[in-house]
Design an enzyme around this catalytic site. Structure first.
Site: not given
Length: 329
Positions: A12, A39, A131
């Site tokens: 991300s 992301h 994540d």
């Protein structure tokens, strides 16, 4: 002869520049296939593939649902879709968000793990929260190889650290050496095939957007007295871990770190709403006290003054709590 020729990459914050460098460092004859999740917001313009392709000796494109992937090519998840690979076919899932993201890294890692097992290389790059941590642990359970960007080398170290805490990572590499490492790993024969756990398959089905029933969630975890930030439903604690993880009956998924971060934001918002209500209550009660004094109702005015002081005292407590929360972040 089989090789470790399936590479799944996730990140991300800081990952776009990291992937640009990684792509730039790859050789033109790189024969592995790369799948990339970064992301992005639901309204993204799907420009990442063009950004990466401009730096890369191998072609990189935005993934299209149903296409058969090619060797020596890279595929980037489009906005608001989970990127999944089922056997030799690219699938774009509209299943529930995971860790507040769609696309999320975990579904990609799980899908390549169940489809390609020991041929898989999962790579976690720079990013916030964690994540990818659950997904990289699932790739290990499927017999794949795991690589994490050295946290000291990352713009945002939380995702690399999350992966390192979740499982025994095979390689921790600085970005400058990662392309060479992937070339080396992609040229090696994979290890033996392993039996794919049913719970990983179930979570891939959820990411695809298949029906999520109470029976499916019951296979994955046990209900706990926590509510889902997205839909308000009951969360179940996923049995396997680390990382500590939760899913609701709709299918939204959170690591404990992501859930805590979201709950903290909700608490902060609730405190600010409560402060506004207390301040407005103090102003209103003060005006009622003034009106009572003008009307000669001294007893009522005194009672209102006490309520003004009480509201201001509560407001001061809330203000200190908000200031303390702000200092923590």
């Amino acid at each position: 002869m089989n090789r470790r020729d399936i590479i799944a990459i996730g990140g991300s914050m800081g990952a776009v520049d990291a992937i640009r460098q990684l792509c730039r460092d790859l050789p033109a004859d790189f024969a592995a296939t790369m799948f990339i999740v970064v992301h992005v917001g639901a309204d993204g313009q799907n420009l990442l593939a063009d950004i990466f392709d401009a730096q890369s000796p191998i072609s990189i494109s935005t993934a299209v649902d149903g296409e058969r992937f090619q060797r020596g090519h890279g595929y980037v998840a489009p906005a608001d879709h989970h990127l999944l690979v089922i056997d030799d076919v690219v699938r774009l899932g509209r299943g529930p968000r995971e860790n507040l993201a769609r696309p999320a890294v975990d579904p990609l890692f799980r899908s390549v793990g169940i489809s390609f097992g020991p041929r898989t290389i999962a790579v976690v790059l720079s990013g916030l929260l964690n994540d990818g941590a659950a997904g990289v642990a699932d790739v290990k359970r499927c017999g794949g190889i795991t690589v994490v960007q050295n946290p000291a080398d990352a713009v945002a170290a939380e995702m690399p650290w999350g992966a390192l805490r979740a499982t025994d990572i095979d390689y921790r590499s600085p970005l400058s050496e990662m392309a060479a490492l992937l070339v080396k790993l992609a040229a090696e024969e994979p290890g033996p095939a392993v039996e794919i756990p049913a719970d990983i398959r179930a979570e891939v089905e959820i990411a695809l957007g298949r029906h999520v029933g109470t029976d499916i969630i019951a296979q994955l975890g046990d209900p706990v007295p926590l509510s889902c930030p997205a839909c308000g439903g009951v969360l179940s604690q996923v049995r396997r871990g680390p990382p500590l993880r939760f899913r609701c009956q709709v299918g939204h998924s959170y690591t404990a770190e992501t859930l805590e971060n979201e709950k903290e934001g909700s608490v902060d918002e609730a405190l600010r709403v409560a402060l506004r209500i207390m301040e407005e209550r103090a102003v209103l009660t003060e005006k009622m006290a003034e009106d009572a004094r003008r009307s000669g109702r001294a007893a009522a005015a005194g009672s209102y003054d006490e309520r003004v002081n009480e509201s201001r005292s509560y407001a001061d407590i809330l203000r200190r709590a908000i200031d303390k929360s702000a200092r923590k972040t």
